[in-house]
Design a protein around this motif. Structure first.
Motif, PDB file in Angstrom:
ATOM      1  N   ASN A  12      22.403  14.830  -7.370  1.00 22.24           N
ATOM      2  CA  ASN A  12      23.917  15.030  -8.114  1.00 22.24           C
ATOM      3  C   ASN A  12      24.700  15.904  -7.324  1.00 22.24           C
ATOM      4  O   ASN A  12      24.371  16.867  -6.850  1.00 22.24           O
ATOM      5  CB  ASN A  12      23.572  15.769  -9.234  1.00 22.24           C
ATOM      6  N   VAL A  13      25.623  15.262  -6.870  1.00 17.54           N
ATOM      7  CA  VAL A  13      26.681  15.852  -6.190  1.00 17.54           C
ATOM      8  C   VAL A  13      28.077  15.536  -6.674  1.00 17.54           C
ATOM      9  O   VAL A  13      28.484  14.455  -7.021  1.00 17.54           O
ATOM     10  CB  VAL A  13      26.607  15.505  -4.668  1.00 17.54           C
ATOM     11  N   GLY A  14      28.569  16.788  -7.067  1.00 19.59           N
ATOM     12  CA  GLY A  14      30.200  16.776  -7.937  1.00 19.59           C
ATOM     13  C   GLY A  14      29.913  15.779  -9.100  1.00 19.59           C
ATOM     14  O   GLY A  14      31.191  15.332  -9.518  1.00 19.59           O
ATOM     15  N   GLY A  15      28.895  15.901  -9.776  1.00 14.61           N
ATOM     16  CA  GLY A  15      28.738  15.239 -11.087  1.00 14.61           C
ATOM     17  C   GLY A  15      28.447  13.803 -10.923  1.00 14.61           C
ATOM     18  O   GLY A  15      28.080  13.125 -12.050  1.00 14.61           O
ATOM     19  N   GLU A  16      28.225  13.313  -9.705  1.00 13.78           N
ATOM     20  CA  GLU A  16      27.906  11.857  -9.510  1.00 13.78           C
ATOM     21  C   GLU A  16      26.517  11.921  -9.285  1.00 13.78           C
ATOM     22  O   GLU A  16      25.763  12.567  -8.450  1.00 13.78           O
ATOM     23  CB  GLU A  16      28.672  11.387  -8.309  1.00 13.78           C
ATOM     24  N   GLU A  17      25.680  10.947  -9.934  1.00 12.43           N
ATOM     25  CA  GLU A  17      24.064  10.982  -9.777  1.00 12.43           C
ATOM     26  C   GLU A  17      23.994   9.741  -8.729  1.00 12.43           C
ATOM     27  O   GLU A  17      24.643   8.839  -8.808  1.00 12.43           O
ATOM     28  CB  GLU A  17      23.539  10.367 -11.043  1.00 12.43           C
ATOM     29  N   ILE A  18      23.228  10.256  -7.619  1.00  9.50           N
ATOM     30  CA  ILE A  18      22.928   9.051  -6.684  1.00  9.50           C
ATOM     31  C   ILE A  18      21.113   8.927  -6.560  1.00  9.50           C
ATOM     32  O   ILE A  18      20.736   9.960  -6.385  1.00  9.50           O
ATOM     33  CB  ILE A  18      23.271   9.465  -5.266  1.00  9.50           C
ATOM     34  N   ILE A  19      20.907   7.668  -6.751  1.00 13.31           N
ATOM     35  CA  ILE A  19      19.514   7.544  -6.750  1.00 13.31           C
ATOM     36  C   ILE A  19      19.142   7.382  -5.243  1.00 13.31           C
ATOM     37  O   ILE A  19      19.601   6.584  -4.438  1.00 13.31           O
ATOM     38  CB  ILE A  19      19.104   6.153  -7.700  1.00 13.31           C
ATOM     39  N   ASP A  20      17.955   8.013  -4.936  1.00 11.25           N
ATOM     40  CA  ASP A  20      17.456   8.149  -3.541  1.00 11.25           C
ATOM     41  C   ASP A  20      16.475   7.027  -3.340  1.00 11.25           C
ATOM     42  O   ASP A  20      15.247   7.350  -2.896  1.00 11.25           O
ATOM     43  CB  ASP A  20      16.785   9.533  -3.154  1.00 11.25           C
ATOM     44  N   CYS A  56      27.036  23.049  -4.875  1.00 13.57           N
ATOM     45  CA  CYS A  56      25.821  22.868  -4.121  1.00 13.57           C
ATOM     46  C   CYS A  56      25.203  21.354  -4.656  1.00 13.57           C
ATOM     47  O   CYS A  56      25.050  21.359  -5.911  1.00 13.57           O
ATOM     48  CB  CYS A  56      24.493  23.755  -4.064  1.00 13.57           C
ATOM     49  N   ALA A  57      25.013  20.358  -3.727  1.00 14.94           N
ATOM     50  CA  ALA A  57      24.157  19.356  -4.255  1.00 14.94           C
ATOM     51  C   ALA A  57      22.849  19.691  -4.918  1.00 14.94           C
ATOM     52  O   ALA A  57      22.152  20.458  -4.358  1.00 14.94           O
ATOM     53  CB  ALA A  57      23.843  18.176  -3.145  1.00 14.94           C
ATOM     54  N   LYS A  58      22.424  18.916  -5.931  1.00 14.00           N
ATOM     55  CA  LYS A  58      21.056  19.249  -6.328  1.00 14.00           C
ATOM     56  C   LYS A  58      20.327  18.059  -6.527  1.00 14.00           C
ATOM     57  O   LYS A  58      20.686  16.946  -6.413  1.00 14.00           O
ATOM     58  CB  LYS A  58      21.248  19.882  -7.696  1.00 14.00           C
ATOM     59  N   SER A  59      18.984  18.063  -6.684  1.00 14.41           N
ATOM     60  CA  SER A  59      18.048  16.938  -6.957  1.00 14.41           C
ATOM     61  C   SER A  59      17.352  17.285  -8.221  1.00 14.41           C
ATOM     62  O   SER A  59      16.975  18.299  -8.596  1.00 14.41           O
ATOM     63  CB  SER A  59      17.052  16.754  -5.634  1.00 14.41           C
ATOM     64  N   ARG A 101       0.815  -1.227   0.117  1.00 11.68           N
ATOM     65  CA  ARG A 101      -0.017  -0.083  -0.107  1.00 11.68           C
ATOM     66  C   ARG A 101       0.873   1.368   0.133  1.00 11.68           C
ATOM     67  O   ARG A 101       0.327   2.416  -0.065  1.00 11.68           O
ATOM     68  CB  ARG A 101      -1.069   0.020   1.354  1.00 11.68           C
ATOM     69  N   PHE A 102       2.003   1.266   0.180  1.00 12.71           N
ATOM     70  CA  PHE A 102       3.058   2.116   0.208  1.00 12.71           C
ATOM     71  C   PHE A 102       4.269   2.058  -0.787  1.00 12.71           C
ATOM     72  O   PHE A 102       4.781   0.991  -0.924  1.00 12.71           O
ATOM     73  CB  PHE A 102       3.688   2.423   1.637  1.00 12.71           C
ATOM     74  N   GLU A 103       4.517   3.277  -1.573  1.00 21.87           N
ATOM     75  CA  GLU A 103       5.590   3.392  -2.468  1.00 21.87           C
ATOM     76  C   GLU A 103       6.199   4.497  -2.334  1.00 21.87           C
ATOM     77  O   GLU A 103       5.680   5.522  -2.242  1.00 21.87           O
ATOM     78  CB  GLU A 103       5.091   2.806  -3.693  1.00 21.87           C
ATOM     79  N   SER A 104       7.844   4.380  -2.525  1.00 23.06           N
ATOM     80  CA  SER A 104       8.530   5.610  -2.466  1.00 23.06           C
ATOM     81  C   SER A 104       9.171   5.987  -3.826  1.00 23.06           C
ATOM     82  O   SER A 104       9.632   4.766  -4.444  1.00 23.06           O
ATOM     83  CB  SER A 104       9.688   5.676  -1.354  1.00 23.06           C
ATOM     84  N   VAL A 105       8.829   6.921  -4.444  1.00 18.71           N
ATOM     85  CA  VAL A 105       9.344   7.276  -5.902  1.00 18.71           C
ATOM     86  C   VAL A 105      10.401   7.914  -5.531  1.00 18.71           C
ATOM     87  O   VAL A 105      10.522   9.185  -5.218  1.00 18.71           O
ATOM     88  CB  VAL A 105       8.274   8.035  -6.605  1.00 18.71           C
ATOM     89  N   PRO A 106      11.595   7.457  -6.143  1.00 18.83           N
ATOM     90  CA  PRO A 106      13.033   8.057  -5.881  1.00 18.83           C
ATOM     91  C   PRO A 106      13.352   9.532  -6.980  1.00 18.83           C
ATOM     92  O   PRO A 106      12.898   9.513  -7.885  1.00 18.83           O
ATOM     93  CB  PRO A 106      13.760   6.976  -6.159  1.00 18.83           C
ATOM     94  N   LEU A 107      13.989  10.285  -6.045  1.00 20.35           N
ATOM     95  CA  LEU A 107      14.345  11.415  -6.759  1.00 20.35           C
ATOM     96  C   LEU A 107      16.094  11.025  -7.096  1.00 20.35           C
ATOM     97  O   LEU A 107      16.423  10.192  -6.579  1.00 20.35           O
ATOM     98  CB  LEU A 107      14.225  12.577  -5.942  1.00 20.35           C
ATOM     99  N   THR A 108      16.439  11.727  -7.963  1.00 25.28           N
ATOM    100  CA  THR A 108      17.868  11.529  -8.301  1.00 25.28           C
ATOM    101  C   THR A 108      18.849  12.764  -7.613  1.00 25.28           C
ATOM    102  O   THR A 108      18.275  13.996  -7.962  1.00 25.28           O
ATOM    103  CB  THR A 108      17.939  11.605  -9.784  1.00 25.28           C
TER     104      THR A 108
END
Length: 279
Positions: free
Chosen positions: A31-39, A58-61, A22-29
């Motif tokens: 970006n820190v220092g050019g590296e993409e990290i999936i949340d 600054c890290a971005k999403s 019944r619950f789902e988390s939809v990830p943002l991505t």
């Protein structure tokens, strides 16, 4: 499954929700220092905070795509609720709404509503909790929407940052002001506005004094707390969160207090040592 609650990954899933269909988390991505990290469940907070500290930018999403939201809506549940990061801070809300409109064209029977949390982090979690309570009480879809929107309108979000680098890097605080504030150990007490943007309420020298001032503001504004759940999210500082919990309980009665560690997007906003409180 009669209903489903979808949160973007700025909202932390409670332990009992993980694995619950019944619950789902939809990830943002992130970006820190050019590296993409999936949340998502692979997010490593310690690694992320280290990369943030090493990087001058600054890290971005990046918000989830409408297609990703559509995948979460495409389920057996006839009633789907989405809760997103404040529309003032991210495009996640608009992406979720676009997905809702596209999905309803495909399935006219499905009921979907997207809540703009006007908050972040544990604020989204409390909204999801309220949706679940309304659904479990047997409320019709329209009544759930009305009740939860009223709940959001009364919700308040507060936070105190240990580290001012994020505010400096994203331009909310000049380099000179950040250096002076750091040298004097000045910590801002921040809050969400009614529209869901960020404002500064107060400041204090030293983290503990700033947390006391934050608690003062919480106690001053909160009403009918005996029936409310207060939530605290912390970025790598559980003992500090417990201290805030005790300080609040000394001054107000609450139905419950929830403490969680921040996930990816919330860790980006709060940075190492940050505390977020929502009531």
């Amino acid at each position: 499954m009669d209903y489903k609650i979808v949160l973007d990954s700025c909202g932390e899933l409670l332990e009992e929700w993980k694995g619950d269909p019944r619950f789902e988390s939809v990830p943002l991505t992130l970006n820190v220092g050019g590296e993409e990290i999936i949340d998502d469940e692979t997010f490593n907070q310690a690694y992320f905070l280290r990369r943030v500290a090493e990087t001058e930018e600054c890290a971005k999403s990046a918000c989830p795509s409408p297609q990703r939201y559509m995948e979460s809506y495409d389920c057996s549940a006839q009633r789907v609720y989405a809760v997103t990061l404040s529309a003032e801070l991210s495009g996640s809300y608009n992406s979720a709404v676009l997905a809702k409109n596209l999905m309803e064209e495909q399935d006219e029977e499905k009921l979907i509503y997207v809540f703009n949390s006007r908050s972040a982090s544990i604020g989204e979690t409390l909204i999801a909790k309220k949706i679940m309570e309304c659904e479990e009480a047997g409320m019709p879809f329209e009544d759930v929407v009305e009740t939860v929107e009223a709940y959001i309108a009364e919700q308040h979000t507060y936070f105190v940052l240990e580290n001012l680098d994020t505010l400096r890097k994203n331009g909310r605080l000049s380099k000179v002001k950040a250096l002076v504030a750091t040298a004097l150990k000045i910590k801002p007490v921040m809050a969400s506005t009614d529209e869901g943007s960020i404002c500064q309420l107060d400041q204090a020298r030293g983290m503990n004094r700033a947390l006391v001032k934050m608690v003062d503001h919480i106690v001053e504004v909160a009403v009918n707390t005996e029936q409310k759940t207060l939530a605290i999210s912390h970025c790598n500082c559980e003992e500090r969160a417990k201290m805030v919990k005790e300080a609040i309980l000394q001054r107000m009665k609450l139905a419950d207090i929830v403490i969680v560690d921040t996930a990816g997007v919330s860790s980006m906003y709060a940075n190492d040592g940050g505390i977020i409180v929502v009531v």
